[in-house]
Design an enzyme around this catalytic site. Structure first.
Site, PDB file in Angstrom:
ATOM      1  N   ASN A   9       0.872  -1.176   0.000  1.00  0.00           N
ATOM      2  CA  ASN A   9       0.000   0.000   0.000  1.00  0.00           C
ATOM      3  C   ASN A   9       0.909   1.227   0.000  1.00  0.00           C
ATOM      4  O   ASN A   9       1.467   1.576   1.038  1.00  0.00           O
ATOM      5  CB  ASN A   9      -0.887  -0.047   1.255  1.00  0.00           C
ATOM      6  CG  ASN A   9      -1.707   1.219   1.425  1.00  0.00           C
ATOM      7  OD1 ASN A   9      -1.796   2.044   0.521  1.00  0.00           O
ATOM      8  ND2 ASN A   9      -2.307   1.375   2.599  1.00  0.00           N
ATOM      9  N   TRP A  10       1.038   1.830  -1.149  1.00  0.00           N
ATOM     10  CA  TRP A  10       1.997   2.944  -1.273  1.00  0.00           C
ATOM     11  C   TRP A  10       1.428   4.255  -0.750  1.00  0.00           C
ATOM     12  O   TRP A  10       2.123   5.270  -0.714  1.00  0.00           O
ATOM     13  CB  TRP A  10       2.445   3.099  -2.734  1.00  0.00           C
ATOM     14  CG  TRP A  10       3.201   1.917  -3.269  1.00  0.00           C
ATOM     15  CD1 TRP A  10       3.528   0.762  -2.585  1.00  0.00           C
ATOM     16  CD2 TRP A  10       3.745   1.754  -4.589  1.00  0.00           C
ATOM     17  NE1 TRP A  10       4.233  -0.091  -3.403  1.00  0.00           N
ATOM     18  CE2 TRP A  10       4.376   0.495  -4.646  1.00  0.00           C
ATOM     19  CE3 TRP A  10       3.749   2.551  -5.730  1.00  0.00           C
ATOM     20  CZ2 TRP A  10       5.014   0.015  -5.788  1.00  0.00           C
ATOM     21  CZ3 TRP A  10       4.375   2.079  -6.881  1.00  0.00           C
ATOM     22  CH2 TRP A  10       5.014   0.828  -6.903  1.00  0.00           C
ATOM     23  N   LYS A  11       0.164   4.257  -0.382  1.00  0.00           N
ATOM     24  CA  LYS A  11      -0.497   5.463   0.148  1.00  0.00           C
ATOM     25  C   LYS A  11      -0.267   6.654  -0.795  1.00  0.00           C
ATOM     26  O   LYS A  11      -0.187   6.475  -1.998  1.00  0.00           O
ATOM     27  CB  LYS A  11      -0.026   5.732   1.580  1.00  0.00           C
ATOM     28  CG  LYS A  11      -0.172   4.473   2.464  1.00  0.00           C
ATOM     29  CD  LYS A  11      -0.031   4.707   3.923  1.00  0.00           C
ATOM     30  CE  LYS A  11      -0.218   3.387   4.666  1.00  0.00           C
ATOM     31  NZ  LYS A  11      -0.194   3.521   6.105  1.00  0.00           N
ATOM     32  N   GLY A 234       2.775  -1.084   4.341  1.00  0.00           N
ATOM     33  CA  GLY A 234       2.820   0.346   4.033  1.00  0.00           C
ATOM     34  C   GLY A 234       4.252   0.810   3.819  1.00  0.00           C
ATOM     35  O   GLY A 234       4.830   0.632   2.753  1.00  0.00           O
ATOM     36  N   GLY A 235       4.829   1.385   4.848  1.00  0.00           N
ATOM     37  CA  GLY A 235       6.159   1.996   4.747  1.00  0.00           C
ATOM     38  C   GLY A 235       7.202   1.098   4.090  1.00  0.00           C
ATOM     39  O   GLY A 235       7.961   1.558   3.221  1.00  0.00           O
TER      40      GLY A 235
HETATM   41  P1  PGA Z   1       2.720   0.342   7.725  1.00  0.00           P
HETATM   42  O1  PGA Z   1       1.288   0.581   7.054  1.00  0.00           O
HETATM   43  O2  PGA Z   1       3.271  -0.931   7.163  1.00  0.00           O
HETATM   44  O3  PGA Z   1       3.528   1.549   7.322  1.00  0.00           O
HETATM   45  O4  PGA Z   1       2.521   0.274   9.206  1.00  0.00           O
HETATM   46  C1  PGA Z   1       0.409  -0.475   6.834  1.00  0.00           C
HETATM   47  C2  PGA Z   1      -0.876   0.036   6.224  1.00  0.00           C
HETATM   48  O5  PGA Z   1      -1.323   1.137   6.592  1.00  0.00           O
HETATM   49  O6  PGA Z   1      -1.475  -0.625   5.359  1.00  0.00           O
END
Ligand code: PGA
Length: 251
Positions: A9-11, A234-235
């Site tokens: 999930n690259w946001k 995410g990150g």
């Molecule tokens: P994170 O995010 O791995 O940066 O904690 C996960 C997500 O929000 O899907």
């Protein structure tokens, strides 16, 4: 046997050129990796570019949100058909950031999940409790309600295709991961809830991802829990090497 599914999930990160570069690096490193389903979810603006990179490979394309209507006067929104048109097979729905900052409710997530499935997209439906809810022993109630309402009213064949992502809000982007035992306990609960919402056979078919500060160092232990069927990353998905290491931990 449920096939593990790992999504990045690259946001709201990466311009098109950066996204294309990241997707190309992931694709190159994962050419041999057929045992895990891998999905890249760039921002809308990079879907076309990333879609072109992964076309013909085993890597699948996903979006991070969508509207539930097919078309119409909804300025600024993106329809399920538009995502299909760009080659998306998945769409993340009800991420905690959408619930928190954009006021998405379980009812909205349910509408979107139904619209995604009828358009032929697989929804990744996110659920998870806040720190305050965990500390006041509400995790079970919160997650039960989110799963039940978000997935209400699906027929069994649609239901079996859904991916659920358990993402404790306190673990997202904080570096504070749920322990494998904490995560497994909630995943087992989610599977029981799924059995009630549909039936036990369908609940066994649904894949449940864990998300929240997954890294290469903790991925293997998380993914080896009986009810954890992969991760929503995410990150660590913003760096090709770290994402690839996480995918390899799922093999
Ligand atoms: P994170 O995010 O791995 O940066 O904690 C996960 C997500 O929000 O899907």
């Amino acid at each position: 046997m449920r096939k593990k599914v790992i999504a990045g999930n690259w946001k709201m990160n990466k311009l098109t050129a950066e996204a294309v570069e990241l997707a190309a690096a992931v694709k190159e490193s994962l050419a041999q990796c057929a045992d895990v389903e891998v999905i890249l979810c760039p921002p809308f603006t990079a879907l076309k570019g990333v879609g072109d990179v992964v076309a013909g490979s085993q890597i699948k394309l996903g979006a991070q949100n969508m509207h539930w209507e097919k078309e119409g006067a909804f300025t600024g929104e993106i329809s399920p058909g538009m995502l299909k048109d760009l080659g998306c097979q998945y769409v993340i729905l009800g991420h905690s950031e959408r619930r928190q900052y954009f006021h998405e409710t379980d009812m909205v997530v349910n509408r979107k999940a139904k619209a995604a499935l009828s358009a032929g997209l697989i929804p990744i439906v996110c659920v998870g409790e806040t720190l305050e809810q965990r500390e006041t022993n509400q995790t079970e109630d919160v997650v039960t309600t989110q799963v039940t309402k978000s997935l209400a009213g699906l027929d069994e064949s649609a239901f079996r295709r859904v991916v659920v992502a358990y993402e404790p809000v306190w673990a997202i982007g904080t570096g504070r991961t749920a322990t494998p035992a904490q995560a497994q306990a909630v995943h087992a609960l989610i599977r029981q809830v799924l059995a009630k919402v549909c039936n036990p056979g369908a609940a066994q078919a649904v894949r449940i991802q864990y998300g929240g500060s997954v890294k290469a160092a903790n991925a293997k232990e998380l993914f080896s829990q009986p009810d954890i069927d992969g991760g929503l990353i995410g990150g660590a998905a913003l760096d090709a090497a770290s994402f690839v290491d996480i995918v390899k931990a799922g093999v």
